[in-house]
Write an enzyme that holds these catalytic residues in place. Structure first.
Site, PDB file in Angstrom:
ATOM      1  N   SER A  33       0.829  -1.201   0.000  1.00  0.00           N
ATOM      2  CA  SER A  33       0.000   0.000   0.000  1.00  0.00           C
ATOM      3  C   SER A  33       0.877   1.269   0.000  1.00  0.00           C
ATOM      4  O   SER A  33       1.710   1.441  -0.890  1.00  0.00           O
ATOM      5  CB  SER A  33      -0.967  -0.039   1.187  1.00  0.00           C
ATOM      6  OG  SER A  33      -1.966   0.941   1.074  1.00  0.00           O
ATOM      7  N   ASP A  44      -9.942  -4.465  -4.574  1.00  0.00           N
ATOM      8  CA  ASP A  44      -9.346  -3.559  -3.586  1.00  0.00           C
ATOM      9  C   ASP A  44     -10.198  -2.299  -3.449  1.00  0.00           C
ATOM     10  O   ASP A  44     -10.301  -1.510  -4.389  1.00  0.00           O
ATOM     11  CB  ASP A  44      -7.923  -3.187  -4.034  1.00  0.00           C
ATOM     12  CG  ASP A  44      -7.129  -2.483  -2.942  1.00  0.00           C
ATOM     13  OD1 ASP A  44      -7.734  -1.825  -2.085  1.00  0.00           O
ATOM     14  OD2 ASP A  44      -5.888  -2.598  -2.954  1.00  0.00           O
ATOM     15  N   HIS A  94      -7.987  -5.301  -0.154  1.00  0.00           N
ATOM     16  CA  HIS A  94      -6.761  -4.575   0.199  1.00  0.00           C
ATOM     17  C   HIS A  94      -6.006  -5.360   1.268  1.00  0.00           C
ATOM     18  O   HIS A  94      -5.975  -4.993   2.445  1.00  0.00           O
ATOM     19  CB  HIS A  94      -7.101  -3.167   0.680  1.00  0.00           C
ATOM     20  CG  HIS A  94      -5.910  -2.252   0.757  1.00  0.00           C
ATOM     21  ND1 HIS A  94      -5.177  -1.910  -0.354  1.00  0.00           N
ATOM     22  CD2 HIS A  94      -5.326  -1.616   1.801  1.00  0.00           C
ATOM     23  CE1 HIS A  94      -4.185  -1.109   0.009  1.00  0.00           C
ATOM     24  NE2 HIS A  94      -4.251  -0.923   1.312  1.00  0.00           N
TER      25      HIS A  94
END
Length: 232
Positions: A112, A165, A197
């Protein structure tokens, strides 16, 4: 920053993985999973981001590599914060080089926001690295590329993203990979169907294979060289 979580190699260290966590996490969040998949000759460094206000979360303070103002891919970005975090990563690379691990035996990785930092840090580093593992992320300050790139076109990049996601949209990963492929020669973008995610066993198996591929040959070659020297 707090002291990083370090997983030492279980045999003589010949490679290093520096892996940055996502927003609000710490170095402990990824250390165990990475320890389970890294080659025995690889040291793993999982730093923890400094705690700071995050605009996207109404100014709430949390571990964050840089401020996030929006999740709009065309929105404003914290350029000074990104560059400061980049300098910290470059410092970690340099520390490993000073300890005897060549740059081309160092893998940068992240998830991320940490993956975004890994990409930016690798592209703006002036020595070829072993590769970049970029999970569920995007290329920050993308409008500056390829002009901001100072690293070799040949540095391999493994980018992975789940197509479900809801935090960093899959489309952002696709757009970043498309841009990277326009000026880097060895970019792989892999889609994980149904993944949100987060990571998955399949993704971690792929990361295991890719970091072994990037670092194993040199390790075997050095072992053969050492054996030849002993025989002679």
């Amino acid at each position: 920053m707090a002291a990083p979580v370090i997983v030492e190699a279980t045999v003589k260290q010949t490679a290093t993985l520096i892996f940055m966590h996502g927003l609000g996490d710490t170095g402990h969040g990824w250390s165990s999973a990475l320890a389970a998949i890294r080659p025995p000759f690889m040291k793993v460094i999982c730093p923890t981001a400094p705690t700071q206000p995050v605009s996207l979360n109404a100014g709430f303070r949390m571990p964050s590599w840089f401020d996030l103002k929006t999740l709009d891919i065309g929105g404003p970005e914290d350029e000074p914060g990104i560059q400061s975090a980049r300098d910290s990563v470059h410092g970690m690379i340099q520390k490993e080089i000073s300890a005897g691990i060549p740059a081309n035996r160092i893998v940068l990785g992240g998830f991320s926001q940490g993956g975004a930092l890994a990409l930016y840090s690798a592209l703006t580093y002036d020595q070829p690295l072993a590769g970049v593992v970029a999970l569920s992320c995007w290329l920050p300050l993308h409008k500056q590329f390829p002009g901001a790139k100072v690293n070799s076109d040949d540095v391999p990049i493994f980018q992975a993203h789940g197509d479900y996601d809801p935090v960093v949209p899959y489309k952002f990963g696709q757009l970043s990979a498309s841009l990277l492929k326009s000026f880097m020669k060895n970019v792989t973008f892999k889609t994980y169907s149904g993944l949100s995610h987060s990571s998955s066993d399949d993704e971690m198996d792929d990361v295991k294979d890719i970091i072994s591929k990037w670092t194993q040959w040199d390790s075997q070659n050095m072992a053969r060289k050492a054996q030849c020297c002993q025989l002679s």
